[in-house]
Scaffold this active site. Sequence first.
Site, PDB file in Angstrom:
ATOM      1  N   LYS A 184      -0.418  22.542   2.148  1.00  0.00           N
ATOM      2  CA  LYS A 184      -0.429  23.986   1.910  1.00  0.00           C
ATOM      3  C   LYS A 184      -1.386  24.717   2.864  1.00  0.00           C
ATOM      4  O   LYS A 184      -2.101  24.079   3.629  1.00  0.00           O
ATOM      5  CB  LYS A 184      -0.766  24.248   0.439  1.00  0.00           C
TER       6      LYS A 184
HETATM    7  C1  LIG Z   1       3.804  22.631  -3.539  1.00  0.00           C
HETATM    8  C2  LIG Z   1       4.468  23.510  -4.541  1.00  0.00           C
HETATM    9  C3  LIG Z   1       4.133  23.448  -5.899  1.00  0.00           C
HETATM   10  C4  LIG Z   1       3.297  22.356  -6.475  1.00  0.00           C
HETATM   11  O1  LIG Z   1       2.011  22.272  -5.998  1.00  0.00           O
HETATM   12  P1  LIG Z   1       1.094  21.032  -6.423  1.00  0.00           P
HETATM   13  O2  LIG Z   1      -0.286  21.530  -6.144  1.00  0.00           O
HETATM   14  O3  LIG Z   1       1.501  19.895  -5.548  1.00  0.00           O
HETATM   15  O4  LIG Z   1       1.327  20.769  -7.857  1.00  0.00           O
HETATM   16  C5  LIG Z   1       4.689  24.378  -6.757  1.00  0.00           C
HETATM   17  N1  LIG Z   1       5.535  25.308  -6.320  1.00  0.00           N
HETATM   18  C6  LIG Z   1       5.900  25.395  -5.024  1.00  0.00           C
HETATM   19  C7  LIG Z   1       6.842  26.467  -4.602  1.00  0.00           C
HETATM   20  C8  LIG Z   1       5.392  24.475  -4.095  1.00  0.00           C
HETATM   21  O5  LIG Z   1       5.794  24.524  -2.821  1.00  0.00           O
END
Ligand SMILES: *Cc1c(COP(=O)(O)O)cnc(C)c1O
Length: 379
Positions: A184
């Site tokens: 992210k």
């Molecule tokens: C990555 C992602 C998540 C989940 O994030 P985590 O921290 O891995 O639980 C949720 N929603 C979207 C749209 C994502 O891309």
Amino acid sequence: MDELNIPYCLPEIGEEEIAEVVDTLRSGWLTMGPKTIAFEEQIAAYTGAKYAVAVNSCTAALHLSLLAYGIGRGDEVITSPYTFASTGNVIVHSGARPVFADIQRDTFNIDPEKINEAITPKTKAIIPVHFAGQPCDMKEIQEIADDHNLVVIEDAAHAIGAEYRGKKIGSLSDATCFSFYATKNMTTGEGGAVTTDDQKIADKMRILRLHGISKDAWKRYSAQGSWYYEIEECGWKYNMTDIQAALGIHQLRKLDGFVATRRKYAEMYSAALRDLEGVVTPVEKEGRKHVYHLYPVLVNEMNRGDFIREMAEMGIGCSVHFIPLHQHPAYQKLFECMKGDCPNATWLYEHEVSLPLYPKMSLMDLESVISCINRVMYD
Ligand SMILES: *Cc1c(COP(=O)(O)O)cnc(C)c1O
């Protein structure tokens, strides 16, 4: 040309993060402690929210938000089908039923008109997903929520730093959930946070993230010693650790720089690809600051799988976001979703390719990606 090796994604971790993690390890405080609390305060200050609650993932953040607002069995939650597994799965785990509203062709974001059509007397909440880092139509979504007395919980996994009409994502709705997963825009390895302006909701999430153990009981019975606790509600083990927060504190300081690089690279991609026949580049809608967690293009005049394979053969990693939830076997079995349910989501999924975009890439990497796209499409 030298052999290229441009992976789809790489995190950017500096010496500051490494030194802070070492400091945490030497401090002896490995689990949730002072650095997590400092990180929460910094997230709240950055987003302009009153409270931030740090957890071990965005998935946990979304789950706790639903629980804290009392959403569960018999309720319906409207969300985008164009998202990762987490968004739908947590609705299912809360006991509620996910209802998918189709997305807009230009932004990949949930269409407020389709939300309106999906509302029933059982609807309790809306979870908009800010796809790729572009804020959804929040004004329209909030108006629908106000008209029908619904909770708005944002899936802002892609959108830390993004802005809607001059306000940071995280300060707009009932609760906003961020991800600090490795890929992210900023990372703690694994991690997440919820922001909210509602103190009761924040308190409830703080209790639920650590087994449902009440801190008040600690205070009330402190005469009995620090060993005393009460389980107020059966909660979860969703806390962040200080090792993660050590990373987060420095990543947050660098975030605006990361975002500036992402926006610059996105602009360069768009300038080079905008006029190519057979490629559709992303748009930034008026009144938003897009943070380009992803750079999604549509490949219209060539098979999408062939495009990705040929790019990979030249050493360029691409990806696809997302396989819509209504197309997955679990959702088809549980909720009788049909493949034709959300035609825009289905169409976009069949043509979407996410190009490499991250601050660690060099300008030369970016130019290599562009020239490989030209070769794949026109040679
Ligand atoms: C990555 C992602 C998540 C989940 O994030 P985590 O921290 O891995 O639980 C949720 N929603 C979207 C749209 C994502 O891309």
